[in-house]
Design a protein around this motif. Structure first.
Motif, mmCIF file in Angstrom:
data_model
loop_
_atom_site.group_PDB
_atom_site.id
_atom_site.type_symbol
_atom_site.label_atom_id
_atom_site.label_comp_id
_atom_site.label_asym_id
_atom_site.label_seq_id
_atom_site.Cartn_x
_atom_site.Cartn_y
_atom_site.Cartn_z
ATOM 1 N N GLN A 87 79.091 -6.574 27.724
ATOM 2 C CA GLN A 87 79.227 -8.045 28.441
ATOM 3 C C GLN A 87 79.340 -7.668 29.986
ATOM 4 O O GLN A 87 78.823 -8.690 30.695
ATOM 5 C CB GLN A 87 80.282 -8.760 28.111
ATOM 6 N N PHE A 88 80.058 -6.721 30.522
ATOM 7 C CA PHE A 88 80.060 -6.590 31.881
ATOM 8 C C PHE A 88 78.959 -6.225 32.666
ATOM 9 O O PHE A 88 78.402 -6.805 33.764
ATOM 10 C CB PHE A 88 81.092 -5.482 32.305
ATOM 11 N N ILE A 89 78.031 -5.226 31.858
ATOM 12 C CA ILE A 89 76.639 -5.072 32.484
ATOM 13 C C ILE A 89 75.779 -6.070 32.305
ATOM 14 O O ILE A 89 75.194 -6.338 33.556
ATOM 15 C CB ILE A 89 76.005 -3.909 31.593
ATOM 16 N N ILE A 90 75.838 -6.887 31.525
ATOM 17 C CA ILE A 90 75.207 -8.209 31.363
ATOM 18 C C ILE A 90 75.472 -9.034 32.451
ATOM 19 O O ILE A 90 74.692 -9.771 33.243
ATOM 20 C CB ILE A 90 75.268 -8.771 29.949
ATOM 21 N N PHE A 91 76.711 -9.234 32.666
ATOM 22 C CA PHE A 91 77.372 -10.024 33.766
ATOM 23 C C PHE A 91 76.822 -9.677 35.174
ATOM 24 O O PHE A 91 76.394 -10.614 35.942
ATOM 25 C CB PHE A 91 78.944 -10.125 33.732
ATOM 26 N N VAL A 92 76.926 -8.358 35.283
ATOM 27 C CA VAL A 92 76.346 -7.944 36.765
ATOM 28 C C VAL A 92 75.019 -7.963 36.725
ATOM 29 O O VAL A 92 74.641 -8.489 37.954
ATOM 30 C CB VAL A 92 76.930 -6.361 36.839
ATOM 31 N N ILE A 93 74.161 -7.820 35.867
ATOM 32 C CA ILE A 93 72.523 -8.064 35.951
ATOM 33 C C ILE A 93 72.552 -9.756 36.041
ATOM 34 O O ILE A 93 71.744 -10.038 37.121
ATOM 35 C CB ILE A 93 72.124 -7.749 34.615
ATOM 36 N N PHE A 94 73.160 -10.788 35.669
ATOM 37 C CA PHE A 94 73.071 -11.978 35.815
ATOM 38 C C PHE A 94 73.409 -12.391 37.328
ATOM 39 O O PHE A 94 72.974 -13.303 37.885
ATOM 40 C CB PHE A 94 73.876 -12.892 34.825
ATOM 41 N N ILE A 95 74.352 -11.755 37.896
ATOM 42 C CA ILE A 95 74.941 -12.016 38.999
ATOM 43 C C ILE A 95 73.898 -11.574 40.292
ATOM 44 O O ILE A 95 73.514 -12.273 41.007
ATOM 45 C CB ILE A 95 76.277 -11.392 39.424
ATOM 46 N N ILE A 96 73.343 -10.356 39.944
ATOM 47 C CA ILE A 96 72.210 -9.847 40.704
ATOM 48 C C ILE A 96 70.929 -10.551 40.711
ATOM 49 O O ILE A 96 70.454 -11.137 41.776
ATOM 50 C CB ILE A 96 71.908 -8.364 40.537
ATOM 51 N N LEU A 97 70.586 -11.302 39.748
ATOM 52 C CA LEU A 97 69.560 -12.188 39.433
ATOM 53 C C LEU A 97 69.733 -13.223 40.287
ATOM 54 O O LEU A 97 68.899 -13.744 40.793
ATOM 55 C CB LEU A 97 69.109 -12.232 38.045
ATOM 56 N N TYR A 98 70.920 -13.740 40.020
ATOM 57 C CA TYR A 98 71.311 -15.010 40.835
ATOM 58 C C TYR A 98 71.180 -15.021 42.184
ATOM 59 O O TYR A 98 70.653 -15.820 42.769
ATOM 60 C CB TYR A 98 72.870 -15.682 40.216
ATOM 61 N N ILE A 99 71.840 -13.739 42.455
ATOM 62 C CA ILE A 99 71.584 -13.640 44.218
ATOM 63 C C ILE A 99 70.201 -13.485 44.682
ATOM 64 O O ILE A 99 69.664 -13.950 45.587
ATOM 65 C CB ILE A 99 72.587 -12.350 44.788
ATOM 66 N N VAL A 100 69.288 -12.707 43.956
ATOM 67 C CA VAL A 100 67.893 -12.426 44.276
ATOM 68 C C VAL A 100 67.164 -13.875 44.215
ATOM 69 O O VAL A 100 66.638 -14.397 45.088
ATOM 70 C CB VAL A 100 67.311 -11.631 43.277
ATOM 71 N N ILE A 101 67.389 -14.746 43.284
ATOM 72 C CA ILE A 101 66.794 -16.087 42.982
ATOM 73 C C ILE A 101 67.149 -16.900 44.220
ATOM 74 O O ILE A 101 66.423 -17.743 44.839
ATOM 75 C CB ILE A 101 66.991 -16.865 41.621
#
Length: 118
Positions: A87-101
């Motif tokens: 869940q932590f890895i998925i959370f970090v991926i979503f945060i990175i995607l959010y920042i990129v978008i």
């Protein structure tokens, strides 16, 4: 009474970070009969308390659980740790995607100010 106190003593080999207690704090607490993680329901305080849960989770689970040995305890907590780390890895991926978008959207908006209107 002395036997009960010895069983509640936390062995050094189980001390450490618990991803399950960090990421799934409320559910982990209920599942391990340790209700201190329910303090994560308090807004703003929970930002601090999730880290306490991660650091103290193994100790709380050992003290509240009826584990016959350290290996059994580690096997049970390994499942929680895998789920929490995932869940932590998925959370970090979503945060990175959010920042990129957000950065791409912000760049598109800023670049629209440079074009003249026709």
């Amino acid at each position: 009474m002395a036997l009960e106190e010895n069983s509640k003593k936390v062995p050094d080999e189980i001390k450490g970070w618990n991803w399950g207690a960090f990421m799934n704090n409320i559910f982990w607490g209920i599942g391990n009969r340790s209700y201190l993680p329910l303090l994560c329901l308090i807004p703003l305080f929970n930002i601090f308390w999730v880290f306490v849960c991660g650091f103290k989770g193994n100790e709380w689970a050992w003290q509240k659980g009826d584990y016959k040995d350290v290996e059994t305890f580690k096997a049970v907590q390994a499942t929680w740790n895998r789920a929490g780390l995932f869940q932590f890895i998925i959370f970090v991926i979503f945060i990175i995607l959010y920042i990129v978008i957000f950065a791409a959207f912000f760049a598109a908006v800023l670049s629209s100010f440079d074009r003249p209107d026709y």
